[in-house]
Scaffold this active site. Structure first.
Site, short mmCIF file in Angstrom:
data_model
loop_
_atom_site.label_atom_id
_atom_site.label_comp_id
_atom_site.label_asym_id
_atom_site.label_seq_id
_atom_site.Cartn_x
_atom_site.Cartn_y
_atom_site.Cartn_z
N GLY A 182 0.70 -1.30 0.19
CA GLY A 182 0.03 -0.02 0.16
C GLY A 182 0.91 1.26 -0.04
N GLY B 9 -1.57 7.66 0.43
CA GLY B 9 -1.64 7.85 1.85
C GLY B 9 -0.61 7.80 2.92
NE ARG C 71 -7.22 -3.01 -3.28
CZ ARG C 71 -8.09 -2.63 -2.42
NH1 ARG C 71 -8.93 -3.37 -2.25
NH2 ARG C 71 -8.03 -1.25 -1.93
CG ASP D 109 -6.27 -8.42 -2.73
OD1 ASP D 109 -5.97 -8.20 -1.46
OD2 ASP D 109 -7.43 -8.20 -2.95
CB VAL D 110 -1.90 -7.55 0.83
CG1 VAL D 110 -0.62 -7.07 0.39
CG2 VAL D 110 -2.72 -7.00 1.50
CB SER E 156 -5.63 1.35 13.79
OG SER E 156 -6.70 2.22 14.29
CE1 TYR F 216 -8.83 -0.38 9.76
CE2 TYR F 216 -8.98 0.65 11.79
CZ TYR F 216 -8.49 0.37 10.67
OH TYR F 216 -7.32 1.30 10.31
CE LYS G 293 -5.46 -1.72 10.59
NZ LYS G 293 -4.09 -1.34 9.79
#
Ligand SMILES: NC(=O)c1ccc[n+]([C@@H]2O[C@H](COP(=O)([O-])OP(=O)(O)OC[C@H]3O[C@@H](n4cnc5c(N)ncnc54)[C@H](OP(=O)(O)O)[C@@H]3O)[C@@H](O)[C@H]2O)c1
Length: 262
Positions: free
Chosen positions: A12, A16, A38, A61-62, A140, A153, A157
């Site tokens: 990624g 970002g 991706r 895609d991981v 996160s 999520y 994390k």
């Protein structure tokens, strides 16, 4: 840790926080990156933006084992070792658990956690060939303090946090520094549909992460003193955090309703 001549594999890295990490590593002398994402066009844009930098760009895609294997084939055909693995790629789908689609539940777990674990496993032989290696896992703030409407999520994390900790101890006799970064809300594409008043910049997150790496920090926790205090409260007096949740329940619910970046 010496950064120059390091070979950095980042997931990624095309947007970002990941892209800002690349920028700041380039500013500090790193010239070799392998990046998986991706979207091919976002990867192509990287090569244009960072002229003179050597990229191995893999569209993949991981969460797909065959894509991880293809990535590592590419990397091992160009590099003898991986000095730094940055597990950064991540997605989010928030909301009440009953409203998160089954597909988003499975994909969040597979991208944020299963893919990260599989890539680490498959990259490890090359990481162990480095004279001085690092693994930086991006978790996160929600991996430290779980909030309502981020159940899946937050679970992924927290999984990253524990995986990181276990791997640090498993590799304790190796020359591999394993660290975890815990950003709070950061101004990236992932947050476009989240209603948040204050967000950190990607510059701040990348600077703190790289400083943490250079200073061999184990955990880099964004969000200042308040966040550190909340982490302590969450561990020792979780009902205090629950009180804040009760007071802000409706606000949490409406803020997260549309938050999806998959
Ligand atoms: N932004 C925040 O507020 C925040 C807060 C805490 C933690 N984080 C964590 O920080 C990390 C980076 O987030 P960000 O905010 O920078 O996100 P972002 O701007 O949405 O960028 C995500 C990057 O990951 C790639 N990616 C997503 N899914 C992938 C997949 N299945 N396989 C390969 N690459 C994939 C994306 O490229 P493609 O779309 O082309 O695949 C993109 O390059 C994530 O792990 C996120 O959970 C972010």
């Amino acid at each position: 840790m010496e950064l120059e001549h390091k070979k950095v594999l980042i997931t990624g890295g095309s947007a970002g926080i990941g892209k800002e990490l690349i920028k700041q590593f380039v500013d500090r002398g790193v010239k070799d990156f392998a990046v998986i994402g991706r979207s091919q066009s976002k990867l192509d844009a990287l090569q244009k933006e960072f002229e003179g930098i050597n990229f191995i760009l893999v569209a993949g895609d991981v969460s797909k084992l065959e894509d991880i294997e293809h990535l590592l084939e590419q990397v091992s055909s160009h590099w003898e070792c991986i000095d730094l693995l940055i597990n950064n790629a991540g997605v989010v789908s928030a909301g009440a658990l009953k409203d998160i689609s089954d597909e988003d539940i499975v994909n969040q777990i597979n991208i944020n956690l299963t893919g990260l674990i599989l890539l680490t496993k498959k990259a490890l032989p090359l990481i162990l060939k480095s004279k001085e290696a690092g693994i930086m896992n991006i978790s996160s703030g929600l991996g430290l303090i779980a909030k309502p409407f981020y159940s899946v999520y937050a679970a992924t994390k927290a999984g990253v946090k524990h995986f990181s900790e276990a791997m640090r101890r498993e590799l304790i006799f190796e020359n591999v520094h394993v660290m975890t970064v815990y950003p709070t809300a950061t101004d990236t594409g992932m947050m476009t549909n989240a209603k948040v008043d204050h967000m950190d910049s990607t510059e701040l997150v990348a600077t703190k992460s790289i400083d943490g790496l250079l200073n061999k920090k184990i955990n880099v926790i964004l969000g200042g003193e308040k966040r550190l205090k909340d982490v302590d409260t969450n561990l020792n007096d979780p009902l205090e955090i629950d009180k804040t949740v009760m007071e802000n329940y409706e606000a949490y619910k409406s803020r997260t309703k549309e938050h999806r970046a998959m």
